[in-house]
Design a protein around this motif. Structure first.
Motif, PDB file in Angstrom:
ATOM      1  N   ASP A   1       0.833  -1.213   0.000  1.00  0.00           N
ATOM      2  CA  ASP A   1       0.000   0.000   0.000  1.00  0.00           C
ATOM      3  C   ASP A   1       0.861   1.254   0.000  1.00  0.00           C
ATOM      4  OD1 ASP A   1      -2.375  -1.499   0.263  1.00  0.00           O
ATOM      5  OD2 ASP A   1      -2.010  -1.697   2.423  1.00  0.00           O
ATOM      6  N   VAL A   2       0.352   2.274  -0.661  1.00  0.00           N
ATOM      7  CA  VAL A   2       1.050   3.566  -0.689  1.00  0.00           C
ATOM      8  C   VAL A   2       0.278   4.546   0.193  1.00  0.00           C
ATOM      9  CG1 VAL A   2       1.822   5.463  -2.158  1.00  0.00           C
ATOM     10  CG2 VAL A   2       1.889   3.107  -3.013  1.00  0.00           C
ATOM     11  N   ILE A   3       0.978   5.173   1.110  1.00  0.00           N
ATOM     12  CA  ILE A   3       0.339   6.113   2.042  1.00  0.00           C
ATOM     13  C   ILE A   3       0.917   7.506   1.798  1.00  0.00           C
ATOM     14  CG2 ILE A   3      -0.061   6.639   4.497  1.00  0.00           C
ATOM     15  CD1 ILE A   3       0.879   3.491   4.781  1.00  0.00           C
ATOM     16  N   VAL A   4       0.043   8.445   1.408  1.00  0.00           N
ATOM     17  CA  VAL A   4       0.499   9.822   1.188  1.00  0.00           C
ATOM     18  C   VAL A   4      -0.052  10.670   2.329  1.00  0.00           C
ATOM     19  CG1 VAL A   4       0.501  11.771  -0.418  1.00  0.00           C
ATOM     20  CG2 VAL A   4       0.432   9.442  -1.316  1.00  0.00           C
TER      21      VAL A   4
ATOM     22  N   LEU B   1       5.680   3.538   1.467  1.00  0.00           N
ATOM     23  CA  LEU B   1       5.209   2.242   0.954  1.00  0.00           C
ATOM     24  C   LEU B   1       5.199   1.251   2.114  1.00  0.00           C
ATOM     25  CD1 LEU B   1       4.563   0.359  -1.527  1.00  0.00           C
ATOM     26  CD2 LEU B   1       6.994  -0.239  -1.472  1.00  0.00           C
ATOM     27  N   LYS B   2       4.076   0.536   2.248  1.00  0.00           N
ATOM     28  CA  LYS B   2       3.990  -0.498   3.284  1.00  0.00           C
ATOM     29  C   LYS B   2       3.806  -1.850   2.600  1.00  0.00           C
ATOM     30  CE  LYS B   2       1.473  -1.746   7.473  1.00  0.00           C
ATOM     31  NZ  LYS B   2       0.531  -1.298   8.506  1.00  0.00           N
ATOM     32  N   VAL B   3       4.739  -2.759   2.848  1.00  0.00           N
ATOM     33  CA  VAL B   3       4.684  -4.096   2.230  1.00  0.00           C
ATOM     34  C   VAL B   3       4.328  -5.100   3.327  1.00  0.00           C
ATOM     35  CG1 VAL B   3       6.020  -5.861   1.002  1.00  0.00           C
ATOM     36  CG2 VAL B   3       6.419  -3.440   0.507  1.00  0.00           C
ATOM     37  N   VAL B   4       3.228  -5.851   3.095  1.00  0.00           N
ATOM     38  CA  VAL B   4       2.724  -6.762   4.123  1.00  0.00           C
ATOM     39  C   VAL B   4       2.875  -8.216   3.653  1.00  0.00           C
ATOM     40  CG1 VAL B   4       0.711  -7.308   5.583  1.00  0.00           C
ATOM     41  CG2 VAL B   4       0.996  -4.986   4.689  1.00  0.00           C
ATOM     42  N   THR B   5       3.268  -9.106   4.588  1.00  0.00           N
ATOM     43  CA  THR B   5       3.452 -10.529   4.225  1.00  0.00           C
ATOM     44  C   THR B   5       2.319 -11.396   4.769  1.00  0.00           C
ATOM     45  OG1 THR B   5       4.648 -11.085   6.232  1.00  0.00           O
ATOM     46  CG2 THR B   5       5.952 -10.216   4.402  1.00  0.00           C
ATOM     47  N   ASP B   6       2.262 -12.614   4.267  1.00  0.00           N
ATOM     48  CA  ASP B   6       1.215 -13.551   4.722  1.00  0.00           C
ATOM     49  C   ASP B   6       1.405 -13.933   6.185  1.00  0.00           C
ATOM     50  OD1 ASP B   6       3.527 -14.967   4.250  1.00  0.00           O
ATOM     51  OD2 ASP B   6       2.580 -16.606   3.154  1.00  0.00           O
ATOM     52  N   GLU B   7       2.576 -13.676   6.759  1.00  0.00           N
ATOM     53  CA  GLU B   7       2.781 -13.985   8.186  1.00  0.00           C
ATOM     54  C   GLU B   7       2.520 -12.778   9.075  1.00  0.00           C
ATOM     55  OE1 GLU B   7       6.450 -16.164   8.779  1.00  0.00           O
ATOM     56  OE2 GLU B   7       6.043 -17.329   6.962  1.00  0.00           O
TER      57      GLU B   7
ATOM     58  N   TYR C   1       5.396  -6.812   8.438  1.00  0.00           N
ATOM     59  CA  TYR C   1       5.396  -5.820   7.361  1.00  0.00           C
ATOM     60  C   TYR C   1       6.647  -4.960   7.450  1.00  0.00           C
ATOM     61  CZ  TYR C   1       3.843  -2.488  10.911  1.00  0.00           C
ATOM     62  OH  TYR C   1       3.775  -1.695  12.032  1.00  0.00           O
ATOM     63  N   GLY C   2       6.935  -4.299   6.336  1.00  0.00           N
ATOM     64  CA  GLY C   2       8.067  -3.374   6.304  1.00  0.00           C
ATOM     65  C   GLY C   2       7.638  -2.100   5.619  1.00  0.00           C
ATOM     66  N   ILE C   3       8.303  -0.988   5.948  1.00  0.00           N
ATOM     67  CA  ILE C   3       7.961   0.271   5.276  1.00  0.00           C
ATOM     68  C   ILE C   3       9.205   0.917   4.655  1.00  0.00           C
ATOM     69  CG2 ILE C   3       5.890   0.732   6.658  1.00  0.00           C
ATOM     70  CD1 ILE C   3       7.458   2.805   8.215  1.00  0.00           C
ATOM     71  N   GLY C   4       8.939   1.652   3.585  1.00  0.00           N
ATOM     72  CA  GLY C   4      10.017   2.361   2.889  1.00  0.00           C
ATOM     73  C   GLY C   4       9.547   3.758   2.506  1.00  0.00           C
ATOM     74  N   ASP C   5      10.480   4.696   2.473  1.00  0.00           N
ATOM     75  CA  ASP C   5      10.167   6.080   2.089  1.00  0.00           C
ATOM     76  C   ASP C   5      10.173   6.198   0.564  1.00  0.00           C
ATOM     77  OD1 ASP C   5       9.853   8.870   2.105  1.00  0.00           O
ATOM     78  OD2 ASP C   5      12.016   9.235   2.302  1.00  0.00           O
TER      79      ASP C   5
END
Ligand code: GCO
Ligand code: MG
Length: 402
Positions: free
Chosen positions: A7-10, A20-26, A29-33
């Motif tokens: 997902d992209v959060i502005v 950017l928030k990247v979510v896994t099936d477990e 999650y991780g976030i990046g600028d």
């Protein structure tokens, strides 16, 4: 483990940021600028419309392969929008890896090469006395490295000086501010600023200055030569760097160290500058130069030529970038300094972080991953608010380099 969402959060807590928030099936999650000042929505769309769908189902641990896939797989390589989007994915994946391994990112990179990270702060003033007051405040706060920028007499505007008493913020809401510039007035004045700093504070602090791409190579050579007695830590962006060979001319005239790279987005932008030892510090950032994976490549290459890092760290890169950069800085063997401009309070609330600041030194903390999170509910309270960077014109109206 598989990626199930991206997902992209502005959000605009004091200024615009894209995350950017990247979510896994477990559930990890991780976030990046993904913030590209003044062009934020281009990266948001690049991610949302083109990159996020490609991430679903992939193994988040294949960081290098995903980097190569996004870089080579687009066919259209490089450029700030592409490389910022790739960086956001890359930093989010390193964050996930750290959380899975239960280790802070700097340990995954190879561990700490130093106890803490020296950062430089910004002292700005409309005139020399005001700039010296701000410099004194930084000295009191324990900064070992301080950048100074100051208004130039008889010039209506100048780069890098706060408008009021608050933090310096270059972007203006809704409009493109038109500033004026005179290289002659600046060149006649700026050595007096450094002289005043050294007279008042001596040589105990590292003194930095940003020319912000305003001079021609020969003018930059003259500036560097004229300020040698004040022993600058660096003269930043003395001339635009598209023509890397142009820096030879500066080098022929001065031993003032040179820092370049905040607008670079790949190793190719700095290849000649590094190989020919035309610069001393490389300022590329995680966010605009392809994330940890690519910045590591740039830094390793730079280390062969004794070029050290001096990552860009303005308030227009988000606290996520700051957190990840501090892990990188703690590890990178050829570290020079890290820029730290600080953030509006609202931004620090939206992005809870593990990093600490103490007397001019920072540490990324021991939280797994890069240690920066996003409070999405709070972020939603600050809708996107378009803002633009200014332009600079010469006194006759010619559009110049801002
Ligand atoms: C710096 C930079 C910034 C840039 C800004 C543009 O040295 O920190 O020059 O002030 O102008 O990041 O978005
Ligand atoms: Mg700069």
């Amino acid at each position: 483990m598989k990626i199930v969402r991206a997902d992209v959060i502005v959000t605009c807590p004091g200024r615009n940021f894209v995350t950017l928030k990247v979510v896994t099936d477990e559930g990890v999650y991780g976030i990046g600028d993904a913030t590209l000042n003044g062009r934020e929505l281009a990266v948001a769309s690049y991610l949302r419309d083109h990159v996020c769908p490609l991430l679903i189902g992939r193994d988040p641990g294949r960081i290098e392969d995903i980097w190569q896939f996004l870089y080579k797989g687009a066919y259209w390589r490089r450029g700030p929008v592409t490389m910022t989007a790739i960086a956001a994915v890359d930093v989010a994946l390193w964050d996930i890896l750290g959380k899975v391994a239960n280790l802070p990112l700097y340990k995954l990179l190879g561990g700490a090469s130093r106890e803490s990270v020296m950062v430089y702060g910004h002292a700005t003033g409309r005139d020399i006395p005001e700039a010296l007051d701000r410099y004194a405040e930084h000295v009191e706060q324990g900064y070992q490295a301080i950048r100074i920028q100051c208004g130039v007499p008889n010039m209506r505007s100048v780069y890098g000086v706060s408008k009021g008493n608050g933090m310096y913020e270059p972007a203006t809401k809704g409009v493109v501010e038109e500033q004026t510039w005179s290289s002659e007035k600046y060149l006649d004045f700026v050595p007096k600023l450094f002289e005043a700093v050294r007279d008042k504070f001596g040589f105990d602090t590292h003194l930095l200055h940003d020319v912000h791409h305003r001079l021609t190579p020969i003018e930059a050579g003259r500036l560097g030569k004229s300020v040698e007695p004040y022993r600058l830590f660096w003269m930043e962006d003395p001339t635009p760097a598209e023509n890397q060979g142009g820096f030879r001319l500066i080098r022929q005239h001065t031993v003032t160290p040179i820092a370049v790279g905040e607008v670079f987005n790949s190793i190719w932008d700095c290849k000649q500058l590094i190989e020919e030892q035309l610069i001393d510090y490389i300022r590329a950032t995680l966010t605009h130069a392809g994330g940890i994976t690519h910045l590591k490549r740039i830094a390793d290459f730079a280390s062969l030529y004794q070029v050290r890092t001096g990552c860009h760290g303005p308030s227009d890169l988000s606290p996520v970038c700051m957190g990840a950069a501090l892990h990188f800085d703690l590890w990178v063997p050829n570290f020079g300094v890290q820029e730290y401009m600080g953030f509006p309070k609202e931004a620090l609330d939206v992005f809870p972080h593990a990093w600490t600041f103490e007397r001019g030194l920072m540490h990324p903390g021991e939280a797994p991953g890069h240690g920066v999170d996003i409070d999405e509910e709070l972020a939603a309270r600050y809708p996107y608010d378009p803002a633009y960077l200014p332009v600079a014109r010469l006194e006759d109206g010619t559009l110049w380099n801002w």
